[in-house]
Design a protein around this motif. Structure first.
Motif, mmCIF file in Angstrom:
data_model
loop_
_atom_site.group_PDB
_atom_site.id
_atom_site.type_symbol
_atom_site.label_atom_id
_atom_site.label_comp_id
_atom_site.label_asym_id
_atom_site.label_seq_id
_atom_site.Cartn_x
_atom_site.Cartn_y
_atom_site.Cartn_z
ATOM 1 N N UNK A 130 0.866 -1.262 0.089
ATOM 2 C CA UNK A 130 0.015 0.100 -0.122
ATOM 3 C C UNK A 130 0.895 1.250 0.148
ATOM 4 N N UNK A 131 2.052 1.232 0.788
ATOM 5 C CA UNK A 131 2.941 2.322 0.969
ATOM 6 C C UNK A 131 3.494 2.530 -0.565
ATOM 7 N N UNK A 132 3.919 1.711 -1.221
ATOM 8 C CA UNK A 132 4.562 1.779 -2.625
ATOM 9 C C UNK A 132 3.662 2.321 -3.640
ATOM 10 N N UNK A 133 2.560 1.651 -3.618
ATOM 11 C CA UNK A 133 1.327 1.863 -4.690
ATOM 12 C C UNK A 133 0.884 3.549 -4.366
ATOM 13 N N UNK A 134 0.734 3.862 -3.080
ATOM 14 C CA UNK A 134 0.326 5.195 -3.074
ATOM 15 C C UNK A 134 1.267 6.300 -3.075
ATOM 16 N N UNK A 168 14.947 -6.929 -9.226
ATOM 17 C CA UNK A 168 15.330 -7.518 -10.427
ATOM 18 C C UNK A 168 13.572 -7.930 -11.140
ATOM 19 N N UNK A 169 12.924 -8.922 -10.018
ATOM 20 C CA UNK A 169 11.824 -9.424 -10.492
ATOM 21 C C UNK A 169 10.989 -8.508 -11.063
ATOM 22 N N UNK A 170 10.651 -7.082 -10.547
ATOM 23 C CA UNK A 170 9.699 -6.255 -11.000
ATOM 24 C C UNK A 170 10.447 -5.542 -12.174
ATOM 25 N N UNK A 171 11.585 -5.464 -12.358
ATOM 26 C CA UNK A 171 12.395 -5.009 -13.642
ATOM 27 C C UNK A 171 11.840 -6.176 -14.842
ATOM 28 N N UNK A 172 11.883 -7.184 -14.589
ATOM 29 C CA UNK A 172 11.484 -8.301 -15.554
ATOM 30 C C UNK A 172 9.922 -8.624 -16.018
ATOM 31 N N UNK A 173 9.195 -7.874 -15.005
ATOM 32 C CA UNK A 173 7.728 -7.895 -15.259
ATOM 33 C C UNK A 173 7.107 -6.475 -15.127
ATOM 34 N N UNK A 174 7.748 -5.662 -15.863
ATOM 35 C CA UNK A 174 7.349 -3.981 -15.867
ATOM 36 C C UNK A 174 5.813 -4.137 -16.293
ATOM 37 N N UNK A 175 5.493 -4.650 -17.256
ATOM 38 C CA UNK A 175 3.780 -4.339 -17.411
ATOM 39 C C UNK A 175 3.080 -4.764 -16.652
ATOM 40 N N UNK A 176 3.265 -6.030 -15.926
ATOM 41 C CA UNK A 176 2.456 -6.551 -14.721
ATOM 42 C C UNK A 176 2.743 -5.409 -13.509
ATOM 43 N N UNK A 177 3.900 -4.852 -13.499
ATOM 44 C CA UNK A 177 4.222 -3.988 -12.094
ATOM 45 C C UNK A 177 3.274 -2.836 -12.472
ATOM 46 N N UNK A 178 3.359 -2.147 -13.751
ATOM 47 C CA UNK A 178 2.638 -0.933 -13.928
ATOM 48 C C UNK A 178 1.190 -1.330 -13.860
ATOM 49 N N UNK A 187 -8.063 1.345 -5.009
ATOM 50 C CA UNK A 187 -7.719 0.611 -3.785
ATOM 51 C C UNK A 187 -7.411 -0.844 -3.836
ATOM 52 N N UNK A 188 -7.060 -1.509 -5.035
ATOM 53 C CA UNK A 188 -6.657 -2.953 -5.246
ATOM 54 C C UNK A 188 -5.279 -3.231 -5.020
ATOM 55 N N UNK A 189 -4.811 -3.615 -3.830
ATOM 56 C CA UNK A 189 -3.481 -4.039 -3.881
ATOM 57 C C UNK A 189 -3.144 -5.263 -4.044
ATOM 58 N N UNK A 190 -3.822 -6.178 -4.291
ATOM 59 C CA UNK A 190 -3.413 -7.600 -4.267
ATOM 60 C C UNK A 190 -2.491 -8.043 -5.391
ATOM 61 N N UNK A 191 -2.344 -7.118 -6.263
ATOM 62 C CA UNK A 191 -1.177 -7.598 -7.385
ATOM 63 C C UNK A 191 -0.047 -6.931 -6.960
ATOM 64 N N UNK A 192 0.048 -5.997 -6.519
ATOM 65 C CA UNK A 192 1.417 -5.273 -6.002
ATOM 66 C C UNK A 192 1.793 -6.235 -4.835
ATOM 67 N N UNK A 193 1.059 -6.626 -4.174
ATOM 68 C CA UNK A 193 1.091 -7.667 -2.724
ATOM 69 C C UNK A 193 1.805 -8.939 -3.325
ATOM 70 N N UNK A 194 1.489 -9.385 -4.820
ATOM 71 C CA UNK A 194 1.999 -10.625 -5.038
ATOM 72 C C UNK A 194 3.554 -10.106 -5.478
ATOM 73 N N UNK A 195 3.864 -9.096 -6.001
ATOM 74 C CA UNK A 195 5.146 -8.653 -6.169
ATOM 75 C C UNK A 195 6.206 -8.506 -5.084
#
Length: 204
Positions: A130-134, A168-178, A187-195
């Protein structure tokens, strides 16, 4: 092309510089020279921040980090941006809304920093996500928000008892990250929680 579209005049860019090079104190005109300078200064900031123990964390601390990092390059380092920014069709928080959003960010999230050492692993994941997304959605500064968000994340994971993260995992999956960041608008944080969970599990 610049990584971000900005609603401001071309005066913010370095005269005679390559496209996307912001006006800077050193008069650098090459993108590579700016990138090298920012990277070197960021490493010094990491060493300073991660070696400094703290019991609380405020947004003034984050502004101070930004100034320490980029103050030798940009006059506006450490100050909130005054321009609106977007990436493609995605718009970050309007500049006029930053004080209000930062106040909520500090009250609802940063004020819980001291609780990290008492949280279980899943609570840590949720808090970090949540911190990161916000923070990314607010995008408080003219430049360096992504890199500063990782320093913020690493400061928090250390407080929670982990080591700094390998992104590096985030770099390798930039589309999913964004797309995960975009989901956070609702307010949906479940995907960033997975990362976040994945990079924490890599440590174990």
């Amino acid at each position: 092309m610049s990584r971000y579209d900005v609603t401001n005049s071309e005066g913010d860019f370095q005269p005679g510089g390559e496209e996307g090079v912001l006006r800077n104190r050193l008069g650098l005109t090459r993108k590579q020279d700016i990138d090298d300078a920012e990277t070197e200064l960021l490493q010094a900031l990491y060493e300073f921040v991660l070696s400094d123990s703290r019991e609380i964390l405020t947004f003034d601390d984050i502004k101070r980090w930004h100034h320490l990092w980029l103050g030798n390059l940009y006059e506006w380092a450490g100050s909130l941006r005054t321009v609106n920014m977007s990436k493609g069709d995605f718009h970050f928080a309007a500049a006029a809304q930053l004080p209000r959003l930062i106040g909520s960010f500090e009250q609802e999230l940063l004020n819980r920093f001291s609780e990290l050492s008492e949280m279980d692993d899943e609570a840590v994941v949720q808090y970090l996500a949540q911190n990161h997304v916000e923070f990314i959605l607010i995008h408080p500064f003219r430049e360096g928000n992504g890199r500063l968000s990782r320093l913020l994340m690493d400061t928090m994971v250390i407080e929670a008892g982990f080591e700094p993260l390998d992104y590096q995992l985030w770099e390798d999956n930039k589309d999913f990250y964004f797309k995960s960041i975009q989901a956070g608008v609702a307010g949906n944080y479940q995907y960033i929680e997975c990362l976040v969970r994945d990079v924490l599990e890599q440590q174990v």
